[in-house]
Design an enzyme around this catalytic site. Structure first.
Site, PDB file in Angstrom:
ATOM      1  N   HIS A  46      24.106 -14.528  -6.694  1.00 40.47           N
ATOM      2  CA  HIS A  46      25.239 -15.356  -6.286  1.00 40.47           C
ATOM      3  C   HIS A  46      26.517 -14.528  -6.120  1.00 40.47           C
ATOM      4  CE1 HIS A  46      23.377 -19.377  -6.786  1.00 40.47           C
ATOM      5  NE2 HIS A  46      22.535 -18.680  -7.522  1.00 40.47           N
ATOM      6  N   ASP A  77      16.732 -19.003 -15.403  1.00 37.01           N
ATOM      7  CA  ASP A  77      18.072 -18.547 -15.792  1.00 37.01           C
ATOM      8  C   ASP A  77      18.022 -17.118 -16.343  1.00 37.01           C
ATOM      9  OD1 ASP A  77      19.015 -20.986 -15.058  1.00 37.01           O
ATOM     10  OD2 ASP A  77      19.246 -21.766 -17.092  1.00 37.01           O
ATOM     11  N   ARG A  92      25.158 -18.214  -2.395  1.00 37.41           N
ATOM     12  CA  ARG A  92      24.035 -17.287  -2.564  1.00 37.41           C
ATOM     13  C   ARG A  92      24.232 -16.113  -1.604  1.00 37.41           C
ATOM     14  NH1 ARG A  92      19.491 -22.195  -3.184  1.00 37.41           N
ATOM     15  NH2 ARG A  92      20.816 -23.322  -4.653  1.00 37.41           N
ATOM     16  N   HIS A 140      14.834 -19.176  -8.300  1.00 35.72           N
ATOM     17  CA  HIS A 140      14.940 -20.527  -7.745  1.00 35.72           C
ATOM     18  C   HIS A 140      13.549 -21.060  -7.409  1.00 35.72           C
ATOM     19  CE1 HIS A 140      19.456 -20.985  -6.932  1.00 35.72           C
ATOM     20  NE2 HIS A 140      19.332 -19.869  -7.624  1.00 35.72           N
ATOM     21  N   HIS A 155      17.462 -24.063  -9.424  1.00 33.62           N
ATOM     22  CA  HIS A 155      16.877 -23.132 -10.388  1.00 33.62           C
ATOM     23  C   HIS A 155      15.461 -23.570 -10.764  1.00 33.62           C
ATOM     24  CE1 HIS A 155      21.081 -21.708 -11.917  1.00 33.62           C
ATOM     25  NE2 HIS A 155      20.908 -21.562 -10.627  1.00 33.62           N
ATOM     26  N   HIS A 211      16.892 -23.169 -18.038  1.00 33.76           N
ATOM     27  CA  HIS A 211      15.879 -23.172 -16.989  1.00 33.76           C
ATOM     28  C   HIS A 211      15.045 -21.904 -17.136  1.00 33.76           C
ATOM     29  CE1 HIS A 211      19.233 -25.374 -14.578  1.00 33.76           C
ATOM     30  NE2 HIS A 211      18.505 -26.256 -15.245  1.00 33.76           N
ATOM     31  N   HIS A 256      19.218 -15.541 -10.694  1.00 32.74           N
ATOM     32  CA  HIS A 256      18.287 -16.630 -11.046  1.00 32.74           C
ATOM     33  C   HIS A 256      16.979 -16.539 -10.274  1.00 32.74           C
ATOM     34  CE1 HIS A 256      22.432 -18.712 -10.976  1.00 32.74           C
ATOM     35  NE2 HIS A 256      22.193 -18.395 -12.243  1.00 32.74           N
ATOM     36  N   HIS A 280      20.746 -26.189 -17.672  1.00 28.76           N
ATOM     37  CA  HIS A 280      21.039 -24.789 -17.352  1.00 28.76           C
ATOM     38  C   HIS A 280      21.593 -24.078 -18.592  1.00 28.76           C
ATOM     39  CE1 HIS A 280      22.269 -21.311 -15.018  1.00 28.76           C
ATOM     40  NE2 HIS A 280      23.481 -21.401 -15.532  1.00 28.76           N
TER      41      HIS A 280
HETATM   42 CU    CU Z   1      20.878 -19.126  -8.445  1.00 28.91          CU
HETATM   43 ZN    ZN Z   2      19.779 -22.607 -14.329  1.00 28.09          ZN
END
Ligand code: CU
Ligand code: ZN
Length: 188
Positions: free
Chosen positions: A161, A124, A178, A88, A104, A121, A86, A112
């Site tokens: 992640h 994403d 993370r 962030h 995100h 997002h 992702h 999401h």
């Molecule tokens: Cu993430």
């Molecule tokens: Zn997301």
């Protein structure tokens, strides 16, 4: 390795310039920063492991006619494993668990989702899948990403992640802790 070095050098240069800017205007308008960014065609995030993890790598972002190309190479993953990938909101990876990067990146206030979902997002990017050597590579073009305006991804963070993003759990795909984080900056 020499390829990574070529990528890293301009970043080191950029930080060095930023670090010794006492004799120039330190405070710049957002527009000035943006027009400078527009002079660059490629951006990069160098990812470092969070506390207790061993995952690192880099992600290159470049412009294409269809959107932003996202080329990632991440290593140190478990063989054949899937990992949420992702952008962030905050370009801050200083917390030991990278919680400082926030949630995100979601300028449109969407739920999401998957990269190909209509509602997602901006940040994403789905999952990265490691090969049997624990290396994940991806090369995709994403039409939601942008290098300018209020939706710009510059200065935000890329996060990997520990687990897979299920592409539907709210607010972040239940992808777990993370394991690596890096800020998106000027590449070349
Ligand atoms: Cu993430
Ligand atoms: Zn997301």
């Amino acid at each position: 390795m020499s390829n990574l070095k070529a990528i890293l050098y301009p970043i080191a240069l950029a930080s060095a310039v930023a670090a010794c800017s006492q004799d120039t205007e330190v405070v710049q308008t957002e527009a000035a920063v943006e027009s400078q960014a527009a002079a660059f065609s490629e951006f990069v995030a160098v990812l470092h492991p969070t506390d207790g993890n061993d995952v690192d790598g880099f992600v290159l972002f470049s412009n294409t006619d269809e959107g932003v190309r996202v080329a990632a190479q991440i290593r140190g993953l478990a063989p054949m494993s899937s990992h949420g990938f992702h952008i962030h909101e905050f370009g801050d990876c200083q917390a030991a668990d990278a919680s400082s990067a926030g949630g995100h990146f979601n300028p449109a206030g969407m739920p999401h989702g998957a990269p190909e979902s209509e509602q997602r997002h901006d940040g994403d990017l789905g999952n990265l899948i490691a090969n049997d050597a624990g290396v994940a590579q991806s090369n995709m073009v994403d039409s939601e990403l942008s290098f300018s305006g209020p939706d710009s991804i510059l200065g935000r963070a890329v996060v990997i992640h520990a687990g897979a993003d299920d592409l539907e759990s709210q607010p972040s795909g239940a992808a777990g802790p993370r394991v690596a984080c890096g800020v998106i900056g000027v590449g070349s």
